[in-house]
Enzyme design. Structure first.
Site, PDB file in Angstrom:
ATOM      1  N   TYR A   1       9.626  -9.739   0.772  1.00 20.46           N
ATOM      2  CA  TYR A   1      10.500  -8.551  -0.705  1.00 20.46           C
ATOM      3  C   TYR A   1      10.794  -7.897   0.162  1.00 20.46           C
ATOM      4  O   TYR A   1      11.493  -5.978  -0.355  1.00 20.46           O
ATOM      5  CB  TYR A   1       9.343  -9.178  -1.748  1.00 20.46           C
ATOM      6  CG  TYR A   1       9.501  -7.853  -2.654  1.00 20.46           C
ATOM      7  CD1 TYR A   1      10.864  -7.252  -3.535  1.00 20.46           C
ATOM      8  CD2 TYR A   1       8.550  -6.578  -2.963  1.00 20.46           C
ATOM      9  CE1 TYR A   1      10.823  -6.638  -4.105  1.00 20.46           C
ATOM     10  CE2 TYR A   1       8.860  -5.789  -3.659  1.00 20.46           C
ATOM     11  CZ  TYR A   1      10.192  -6.087  -4.602  1.00 20.46           C
ATOM     12  OH  TYR A   1      10.261  -4.919  -5.201  1.00 20.46           O
TER      13      TYR A   1
ATOM     14  N   GLY B   1      15.240  -3.409 -19.510  1.00 19.60           N
ATOM     15  CA  GLY B   1      13.647  -3.213 -18.587  1.00 19.60           C
ATOM     16  C   GLY B   1      14.614  -1.514 -18.187  1.00 19.60           C
ATOM     17  O   GLY B   1      14.531  -0.999 -19.182  1.00 19.60           O
TER      18      GLY B   1
END
Length: 410
Positions: A169, A22
């Site tokens: 989150y 990534g």
């Protein structure tokens, strides 16, 4: 114009967490083309069943690109592993010049749907991990004449819309950004630049594809845009800027790179990308989707949608989806509808489902119409606050498959 390598990072040592794939790996490869030393600090020593790449395959790519690599098995939650990896880096390369805190965990769930194991994972990796790795690297960064810490984290935007859908989150990710805010001032006089970098749009990685489905590439940019932006920041002198929350396309524009089509996974969709979390779009410049046709409800009403939807349902879709959905519609056509793609040959209609729904989707009637007409995708709608999801997020995103089939029937 592209972000051309300058050679300014030649011989510099970068410690990058989560660099096996990534964005982390893309930054590593960009620096490697300058001839940099890269410490690949990540957990993946053995191949993941769903995610490609290990610390060893990443190291091979880095060396082929012109850099030197040292793969280290590092779980950023484990202080011993972090300290051992940093010590190895210093012994092998003579010090550390740049730290990239990239490792992160995500769960886009509301308060009641976030179990504490997942909560702890996000906070231990995102916030605690960033703090720990920074703490251990800083003594060596203080010895460098080109000391940078770059956290892959967002600007601290206190708009409640970024908290309400996934507060756990957001808290964990903002913890990384608060490290930037605090450490940039703490170490300013010692000439250690501490900054953050965040993407304007969704970035297509194997992890995001696993989370949202294969369609994510259509509305995303490549990790290379983050790598080029990171490079533009890291080649600056540390005294040039610290405590800055950079956005990738703004960094590139400042560096003279204005052609962003090159970064779109699907170039023809370059003007129709999904904006990332935590960014409030400038008025009239949203990168999510064009405004829906205000007359859509006059031609396709919700009862007609479900009537046609019944003809689209197939045993193949039921077998691949295996989920029951409930739609709570607000606005002009307020009501409750269901779509059962788990039991029998599938069914749909007005009212709540007879079986417990796997995902409950709440939205305005106009957005519902656009969603099933293919004008609005589930993931961007969710991120833009046009769609609220409770229950299983991954099963909710699976609706994309049905929407494509349905769009052809309208």
């Amino acid at each position: 114009m592209k972000m051309i390598n300058t050679g300014k990072l030649a011989g510099r040592t970068l410690f990058i967490t989560g660099a096996s794939r990534g964005i982390g790996k893309a930054i590593a490869l960009k620096a490697a083309r300058d001839g940099a030393n890269i410490v690949v600090a990540a957990k993946t020593a053995e191949p993941h069943p769903k995610l490609p790449g290990t610390i060893y395959t990443a190291a091979e790519e880095i060396e082929k690109a012109g850099g030197k690599a040292h793969p280290c098995v590092v779980d950023v939650r484990d202080e011993t592993q972090v300290r051992n990896a940093v010590q190895q880096a210093v012994e092998k390369f003579g010090g550390i010049d740049i730290l990239i805190n990239n490792a992160s965990a995500i769960s886009l769930t509301g308060t009641l749907d976030t179990d504490m194991k997942r909560y702890d994972l996000m906070h231990q990796i995102n916030t605690r991990g960033t703090f720990l790795v920074s703490k251990v690297c800083i003594p060596y960064l203080l010895k460098s004449d080109h000391a940078h810490i770059l956290n892959i984290s967002p600007p601290l935007n206190m708009n409640p819309k970024w908290f309400a859908p996934h507060v756990a989150y957001t808290m964990a990710k903002y913890g990384m950004s608060m490290c930037v805010l605090g450490m940039s001032h703490e170490f300013r006089k010692q000439n250690v630049a501490v900054n953050a970098l965040w993407p304007r749009t969704a970035i297509h990685t194997a992890a995001i594809e696993m989370l949202t489905g294969p369609g994510s590439a259509e509305i995303s940019r490549k990790p290379e845009i983050m790598a080029d932006a990171a490079y533009a920041i890291l080649i600056k002198e540390p005294s040039a800027a610290t405590g800055v929350f950079y956005i990738d396309d703004e960094v590139l524009a400042e560096a003279g790179v204005t052609d962003l089509i090159q970064y779109a996974c699907v170039p023809e969709n370059a003007d129709n990308l999904m904006e990332d979390f935590f960014l409030d779009s400038p008025l009239g410049k949203s990168l999510t989707h064009k405004k829906a046709d205000a007359n859509a409800l006059n031609s396709v009403v919700i009862p007609k949608i479900f009537s046609k939807l019944q003809n689209v349902i197939s045993s193949e879709i039921v077998a691949s989806t295996q989920a029951v959905y409930q739609f709570n519609i607000t606005g002009d056509e307020k009501g409750t509808w269901f779509l059962d793609l788990k039991n029998g040959n599938g069914s749909c209609g007005n009212g709540a489902p007879s079986a417990k729904p796997d995902a409950v989707l709440t939205m305005k009637s106009q957005n519902f119409v656009d969603l099933f007409a293919g004008k609005l995708k589930a993931a961007p709608a969710y991120m833009a606050g046009k769609l609220k999801i409770s229950g299983d997020l991954q099963k909710a995103i699976k609706l994309e498959k049905l929407m494509k089939a349905f769009k052809a029937k309208l």
